[in-house]
Write an enzyme that holds these catalytic residues in place. Sequence first.
Site, PDB file in Angstrom:
ATOM      1  N   LYS A   1       0.808  -1.218   0.000  1.00 44.92           N
ATOM      2  CA  LYS A   1       0.000   0.000   0.000  1.00 44.92           C
ATOM      3  C   LYS A   1       0.841   1.268   0.000  1.00 44.92           C
ATOM      4  CE  LYS A   1      -4.085  -2.047   2.179  1.00 44.92           C
ATOM      5  NZ  LYS A   1      -5.062  -1.958   3.283  1.00 44.92           N
TER       6      LYS A   1
ATOM      7  N   ASP B   1     -10.181   2.201   1.775  1.00 43.75           N
ATOM      8  CA  ASP B   1     -10.276   1.581   3.107  1.00 43.75           C
ATOM      9  C   ASP B   1     -11.035   2.481   4.077  1.00 43.75           C
ATOM     10  OD1 ASP B   1      -8.953  -0.813   2.602  1.00 43.75           O
ATOM     11  OD2 ASP B   1      -6.983   0.031   3.040  1.00 43.75           O
TER      12      ASP B   1
END
Length: 215
Positions: A68, A104
């Site tokens: 990420k 997210d």
Amino acid sequence: MSAERRRAAVLGHPVAHSLSPVLHRAAYSALGLDWDYGLHDVTEDRLAGFVEGLDGTWAGLSLTMPLKEAVIPLLDDVDLVALATGAVNTVVLDQDGRHGWNTDVHGIVAALDEQGAAASTGAVLGAGATARSAVAALARRGTTEVVLVARRPDAAAAVLATALQVGVAVEVLDWESVPDALEADCVVSTVPTGVVDAFAPVVAAAGGPRGCLLD
């Protein structure tokens, strides 16, 4: 595979446990899209080569640990949430380049809102990229103070930087403080499967978490 069929995949290391292919393929089916969604075990040192090798059939990528952060230098632009958290979990590929997004935060907010979780006090287990997203999500829901329980408290610096940007005060505790953290209105666990298993008896003995527990 025809030239018209689009491709996407989840990348990470390890990644075999990911349910992303199941979720995405179900969504494609519901939307009537004849797309392919795969799964690739890619380490940080192999990520750049993988991304450079993508052709025009690719629509995007999902990123999980430890990619990420590593993907950000490979992108043409990232959204504001990704900038604040330093974490990209979704890459959209089009004729204008590679675009990074952090979905997210929205996902965590939506899940907690759906359960009607209180926002007064919050706790986050873990100190990685998803923990940063969890802190940002709690801030978006109105939480101003968060307890961060980290296996390695010295790794919490990036989470503290995100907290500063989103206006949340964070207290960092060591891993043995998990039972105390479970007293928060809302607890978000961001650690890998099995890491918190040792504390399951504590939760069971208390009749379950005091508030909302999102794993």
